[in-house]
Write a protein that holds these residues in place. Structure first.
Motif, PDB file in Angstrom:
ATOM      1  N   HIS A 594       0.657  -1.156  -0.087  1.00  0.00           N
ATOM      2  CA  HIS A 594      -0.082   0.101   0.089  1.00  0.00           C
ATOM      3  C   HIS A 594       0.889   1.139   0.054  1.00  0.00           C
ATOM      4  O   HIS A 594       0.512   2.309   0.577  1.00  0.00           O
ATOM      5  CB  HIS A 594      -1.026  -0.043   1.360  1.00  0.00           C
ATOM      6  N   GLY A 595       2.096   1.136  -0.494  1.00  0.00           N
ATOM      7  CA  GLY A 595       2.947   2.377  -0.445  1.00  0.00           C
ATOM      8  C   GLY A 595       3.127   2.988   0.892  1.00  0.00           C
ATOM      9  O   GLY A 595       3.624   4.224   0.793  1.00  0.00           O
ATOM     10  N   THR A 598       8.577   2.060   1.327  1.00  0.00           N
ATOM     11  CA  THR A 598       9.341   1.804   0.359  1.00  0.00           C
ATOM     12  C   THR A 598      10.372   0.426   0.470  1.00  0.00           C
ATOM     13  O   THR A 598      10.709   0.356   1.704  1.00  0.00           O
ATOM     14  CB  THR A 598      10.520   2.929  -0.173  1.00  0.00           C
TER      15      THR A 598
END
Lengths: 674, 674
Positions: A594-595, A598
């Motif tokens: 879900h970003g 990173t």
């Protein structure tokens, strides 16, 4: 990472932070109830275990420490929080005794107290407290454990005789797993469908004699034995069936529903489901006790594994005289320290829960919303603590190797006795669903209903703002979260606000996703109502899990904030980091997907956790010392013996190495640790 | 997804696929050894359990089914694979009996057979097979469980008397956890440091009488009892200490090392460490048996949970007359089906391992590389199977709710009895390290050494190609992997080649990363050798885990390939998909972090797993039927009772709903399931 931690922290300062609002209860039990006779005994038969635990229950009653939760007018102290805390402390001793006490004074006594009215209090509470009237809490049936609203036992009023007819229609309606039933119980609080004037009013409870003074079953009552269990063999779980047993009208525990002589039913709560869940809601203490007790067992297991790992050595290191201390291995730290951090986190969450429970129950008027939220919190923390116990005791057992498999080292009993905690007082999966349903409906219409399969359409249609309610230390947490800058990637992983924000984000996003999917399914023609919900069941339960993780972290943050001793606070702060980061790490896939992380930052997370382990390594024993488990109750043979054994071996090895006995064949060449 | 599966598959066809090379042994035991008397008994005391299991061990000996692994000239069948398979089958019955048999005929008898020479075979093997000579395998000491090369017991040769002096110098050197020691053992194979002519030659084994014909300890031998354990109470684990016990020269098991009358030591293997690990390597059968037995216990637990879940109902669905079958819940499927798929995968991997073991041990000459690889494989699969058992039996227990906590339903015994499997016959964490070390050094110099802390420099410097050796069905797997196009994102998730490639990629990348980090540490001046390795220990163990996952998938793929029945093959194919995808899903974070999965594809993975669950749901019972556990041994009370209970309840509910008994107060308004 250079450690900012003090070289050593006084465990007593940590204990003070952990002890919290019912510290006086904890200290009292540490001082006065720590005798080894409250410990489990190994190698007993089931009959011996039951006999002993009954004896110890009487002794406990005589100690005067079982009445905390009962009303002052009957010899209690009106201290619900204290009563739960004392059960939690008892769980450091024999868990069979803890459960027996929980059945007698929590479930059975609690039901009489909370579902009964004054005449019943006057007639029975004193004898319940003294254990002169051992009793059962006969709710669960063989066919209905989770869905108790669907119990099949009936209790039908006959105005002609002014009595009820209590009946078990078939085997699935038999009461099962009932503590105190197989041997000791004289009466039982029996839950059944109340029927009067040809109409059912849902589940109610009656106080029913099951044995006479000679210990024989009462007429029409069949008593069975649930037989040997995985553990808790000191608890006499049994089965009860009723063949048209006559129960006098005044034995209905009638606080929430009354039947007049002519059979007219009255209740202050009109809606049957609402009434049922209000009744159940008053019994939340049992669930809170189970969660707390699970955490006590976890603490004891960690105490054993951490102390053993601090003296046990295995495998030699190049250039070192002695073998490596097991706690020095990274993977051993990776096993024990996150579990320890989670145990701290759950402790603070439980402490806060007990306070909330106490306040809700002590309030003059019933605050239904507060009770609903309390139930949800109790369910969530019961789930978290019992699964954490199951996992952690298992890993502690393994961390002690073969020694962990011997009963003399306590871990087998801890494992076997707590194993049922994940499914009793509410099956964990079902409870997660309850928590989820509360989130989906914003508590407004949850009613504590455990099934949640009913009104998908309703859930899907409703307008709901997914603004999360912060739980503990609201102001502080809001400030920390708000201080996190927009671009997460630059924020240090140890930023508390960022950690909180991550767990908030996950909860909010997961919840919104679940609602979206439910709405979509509700709009899909031809989809069966069951499938609408079942299709997203895994998603829905993840929502509950995410919620629990967040409230636990918030409670930990609030606990650190309350800690006044600076060194203790610094250490707790690091433990809190470890809890937060390993919680995020455990669900790293979600954050990546879900970003929220990173790949680079995800890798940094693992490295940071490893640094924290290194930083906390020197404090491992301090962290278990702080649990302040009564010394007499830390009775594992390996803790008494292993240190001396290692020293004797080292002395002998040194003697051989330095040639102290050179000249005999044995001494010269036995290979030293290398 | 539309299911391509047949509506129903004949479990017998699946059983044929599972039975494999030693199918005749499995069928023989199913037909002839399935009596209920081989089942565990609940509620026994430790003394009763030991008595019964000794009796049953004799009975087993009389059945003539314990000699499979022994040489034909002494009444055996020279069938190592068959002997391991028969132990695996016994594990469906009483696990105490399985372990007792494993101690007597696997460890004790196996040591005499494999470490001893002809005169010892002639003297003892027949009595060992008949159980007239019960014996112990006395390797582990209180102070050394994992690092047995460092045992502290000494056995020193004196040419003057031509005897050895066996001695326990301190408590840490005491033999501990020794099966057959506390009650039955007459002799023990004792492992100790051999010292002669003032020089130690490392660990060797002697056959030492520990009790006389009357059952009294021999002079100088102290026998203790390890006391009650978490489980396996039918096995009499004990402790042995030796106070300068005289052992005749010819009692040295001297296949790998001999001591002449004058004390001269000779061996065909000059290097002491190499000799030690060659000796240990011959004993691999024990480890293979433990892995296989763990899988049997897992199958039985799944059999119980799946069958119960197929009749048990809880919570009503809108519009349905009856409550929902528990197996229909997505989250229940999410719990049981991946565990079932992994059990299938591990079955095929174990089957292949047993074949390899059989062939390596049956070979004329010792192929050291093959033995090394066998050991690594045996270690890895023992780890995988025992941890899988611990997890799966736990979740099956929970899936059965309170019923799972009752001994009459077998799950508590399965859990307690297998719990030690993760730490005996090699602690799992230590074994993972062994596997990792084999990978890091390409087997060339692993020597099976368990510590791995020694030569970081060597590992770091060496040139190693990280080309993975494919294990099973090499050609097929190569073809499948090579057929995967470059851009992974377009490949269907159900493409077998892609699944294989994912696990290969992970193993290769993880291994290369571990080597890189070790090299870096080795080049860091000032870093202690222990820290060089410890710093990356978690990474190194992950490498081992990734390796095991891959070889297990390859074995499953090969097993599917061998299946001739088309319907069975189609079903296995789907189960293999579920194993592959849930294995990838379990480590989704790694695949995301390393760019092997995009977030979109990661989400699709979860959806695909859920589709597979839906597709496999109708076949759940077939999948446990195929394990073909002897009917008599599937003795869980809930399996006998729950179906009838549910039917009786449904009949009564229907009666009430249709008004069959309308008119009586009880019948009218008891709320139907809604």
């Amino acid at each position: 990472m250079t450690s900012t931690l003090p070289n050593s922290v006084d465990p007593a300062a940590l204990t003070a932070a952990l002890d919290g609002r019912w510290g006086h209860v904890r200290r009292d039990i540490r001082e006065h109830l720590h005798e080894p006779e409250f410990l489990p005994v190994y190698g007993e038969t089931v009959a011996e275990a039951r006999e002993r635990v009954t004896r110890m229950a009487r002794k406990l009653a005589e100690s005067g420490r079982v009445g905390l939760g009962f009303p002052k007018e009957y010899g209690g102290e009106d201290d619900a929080g204290g009563s739960v805390t004392s059960i939690e402390m008892l769980a450091f001793g024999d868990l069979s005794l803890m459960v027996k006490a929980g059945v007698q004074w929590g479930l059975f006594g609690g039901a009489v107290q909370l579902l009964g009215t004054q005449r019943q209090h006057e007639a029975y509470l004193a004898d319940i407290m003294s254990f002169d009237l051992p009793g059962c809490f006969a709710m669960t049936e063989t066919g209905h454990g989770s869905d108790v609203q669907q119990l099949r036992t009936t209790c039908t009023y006959d105005p002609a005789t002014q009595t009820f007819d209590l009946h078990t229609p078939h085997e699935a309606a038999r009461k099962d797993y009932i503590g105190n039933a197989a041997k000791d119980g004289r009466m039982a609080v029996v839950f059944a469908q109340l029927v009067t004037q040809g109409k059912s009013h849902g589940v109610h409870a009656w106080l029913v004699p099951i044995r006479d003074a000679q210990g024989n079953p009462m007429p029409g009552v069949t008593i069975g034995d649930a037989g040997p269990k995985a553990g808790l063999n000191g608890v006499d779980n049994g089965r009860l069936a009723f063949d048209h047993v006559t129960v006098p009208r005044d034995m209905l525990l009638d606080r929430y529903g009354q039947v007049a002589e002519d059979g007219t039913y009255t209740s202050s709560i009109e809606n049957e489901t609402r009434r049922f869940f209000t009744m159940l809601g008053t019994l939340v203490r049992g669930r809170v006790s189970v969660g707390g007790s699970a955490s006590s067992a976890t603490k004891l297991a960690l105490d054993i594994a951490v102390r053993y790992g601090d003296v046990r050595r295995q495998f030699s290191a190049p250039g070192a005289d002695r073998e490596i201390v097991v706690n020095d291995y990274l993977v051993h730290q990776r096993t024990l320290l996150p579990a320890l951090a989670t145990t701290y986190a759950l402790h603070f969450a439980q402490e806060e829960l007990v306070g909330t429970m106490h306040d809700v129950q002590a309030a003059e008027d019933l605050d239904e919303a507060a009770q609903r939220e309390l139930e949800s919190r109790a369910a969530g923390l019961k789930v978290a603590q019992t699964w954490h116990a199951t996992r952690t005791i298992q890993l502690c057992r393994e961390a002690c190797g073969g020694a962990g498999y011997l009963q003399e080292n306590r871990l087998p009993h801890l494992k076997a006795d707590t194993d049922v905690f994940t499914t009793f007082e509410g099956d964990n999966t079902v409870l997660l669903q309850l928590v989820a349903k509360g989130l989906l409906t914003g508590y407004r219409d949850a009613f504590g209903s455990l099934d949640g399969w009913g009104k998908v359409g309703f859930i899907a249609d409703m307008v709901r703002e997914t603004v999360l309610e912060r739980t503990a230390a609201r102001g502080l947490i809001a400030r920390l979260v708000d201080a996190v800058p927009g671009r997460d990637d630059d924020v240090p992983l140890l930023d508390r606000g960022w950690q909180l924000k991550m767990l908030e984000d996950r909860e909010k996003h997961t919840l919104e996703g679940a609602i979206r999917r439910l709405r979509k399914n509700a709009g899909t023609s031809g989809m069966a109502p069951f499938d609408m919900f079942n299709d997203v069941q895994d998603h829905v339960l993840r929502t509950a899990q995410a919620h629990i993780d967040r409230i636990v972290l918030e409670a930990f943050v609030a606990g650190v904030e309350r800690t006044t001793d600076l060194q203790a606070r610094a250490l707790l702060d690091r433990v809190c980091d470890l809890y937060a980061l390993t919680t995020i790490e455990a669900d790293k896939a979600w954050f990546l997907e879900h970003g929220r992380l990173t790949p680079t930052r995800a890798k940094a997370l693992t490295a940071t956790v490893n640094s924290l382990l290194q930083e906390l390594r020197p404090h491992m024993v301090t962290l278990v010392d702080a649990f302040a488990i009564p010394e007499d109750w830390k009775a594992a043979a390996i803790l008494r013996e292993e240190g001396d054994r290692q020293e004797a071996m080292a002395a002998r090895d040194t003697e051989l190495r330095t040639g102290g006995k050179r000249g005999t064949a044995t001494s010269v060449e036995v290979p030293p640790a290398q």
